[in-house]
Scaffold this motif. Sequence first.
Motif, PDB file in Angstrom:
ATOM      1  N   SER A   4      37.246 -63.364  18.194  1.00  0.00           N
ATOM      2  CA  SER A   4      35.830 -63.025  18.304  1.00  0.00           C
ATOM      3  C   SER A   4      35.212 -62.936  16.923  1.00  0.00           C
TER       4      SER A   4
ATOM      5  N   LEU B  56      24.206 -64.724  19.576  1.00  0.00           N
ATOM      6  CA  LEU B  56      25.259 -65.017  20.540  1.00  0.00           C
ATOM      7  C   LEU B  56      24.749 -64.853  21.964  1.00  0.00           C
TER       8      LEU B  56
ATOM      9  N   ASN C  36      26.252 -65.084  25.809  1.00  0.00           N
ATOM     10  CA  ASN C  36      27.492 -65.178  26.581  1.00  0.00           C
ATOM     11  C   ASN C  36      27.218 -64.946  28.057  1.00  0.00           C
TER      12      ASN C  36
ATOM     13  N   THR D 192      34.203 -72.068  26.304  1.00  0.00           N
ATOM     14  CA  THR D 192      34.631 -71.482  27.569  1.00  0.00           C
ATOM     15  C   THR D 192      36.024 -70.925  27.360  1.00  0.00           C
TER      16      THR D 192
ATOM     17  N   GLU E  92      34.651 -66.327  30.331  1.00  0.00           N
ATOM     18  CA  GLU E  92      33.491 -66.206  29.433  1.00  0.00           C
ATOM     19  C   GLU E  92      33.031 -67.582  28.990  1.00  0.00           C
ATOM     20  N   TYR E  93      31.723 -67.767  29.000  1.00  0.00           N
ATOM     21  CA  TYR E  93      31.120 -69.001  28.482  1.00  0.00           C
ATOM     22  C   TYR E  93      30.074 -68.600  27.455  1.00  0.00           C
ATOM     23  N   GLY E  94      30.211 -69.096  26.238  1.00  0.00           N
ATOM     24  CA  GLY E  94      29.292 -68.709  25.174  1.00  0.00           C
ATOM     25  C   GLY E  94      28.571 -69.895  24.559  1.00  0.00           C
TER      26      GLY E  94
ATOM     27  N   HIS F  54      26.468 -70.208  21.090  1.00  0.00           N
ATOM     28  CA  HIS F  54      26.135 -69.435  19.901  1.00  0.00           C
ATOM     29  C   HIS F  54      25.481 -70.306  18.831  1.00  0.00           C
TER      30      HIS F  54
END
Length: 261
Positions: free
Chosen positions: A107, A164, A166, A230, A240-242, A244
């Motif tokens: 992260s 970000l 998410n 992902t 989780e799908y982000g 950014h």
Amino acid sequence: MAKTGGDPRAMAAPALSSLDFALDRGSPVPLYYQLAQQLEAAIEHGVLAPGNLLGNEVDLSVRLGLSRPTVRQAIQSLVDKGLLVRRRGVGTQVVHSQVKRPLELSSLYDDLEAAGQGPATRVVRNEDVVASADVAAALGVAEGCEVTCLERLRSTHGQPVAFLVNYLPAGLLDLDTARLGSTGLYRMLRTAGITLHSARQTVGARSATAEEAHLLDESQGAALLTMQRTAFDDTGRPVEYGTHIYRASRYTFDFQLLVRP
């Protein structure tokens, strides 16, 4: 004891004077580049902090036994990277260190904290929304079902680094807004017993829109790095799908490339 609220140039002087520059005049590496690399390392490791002043080029050139053009070239290279800024009537000042992040399943919060960057988070949004087609496909859910949407602005040293966004399956875990403001999403997932195993990620670049520029304290059209990821847990479930965006002036991705046998 140093006084607070005094001349910032006087306060900054000890930080630079404590640096021990090791310049190899017999090396084929140009002296300006050696100096620039050592100044950059001092900024990255917090020896030179945001707001510190380097003094003038004449004093630095005398101290190091270098020509003024050599010192000027070294400083200019860091100005071009966005690590230093020249301020009229003040001098050359440290702006911030650039975040260098390895491309691995980690992260941003954990990476910044490990690098001593003092991450801070402002939670802009934390609510359930209807999944769009791309979000549904990434999370393996039906289009139109509810998912949790997070929007956060991540900063270091008081300066924004990334915005970000998410998406997570609704009900996956308790996403307390106060906790999101003081820790990272992946840390909360781990605490909830969710083991991250792998991810599919795409990195790109584009120009900032007016809204993005305002959020990230950049000029409209400034270069941004983009990332879509992902993440999957150890059962293969997408958790989780982000999507950014990062300030290219303050952020880079590090790659380690291996030759296939």
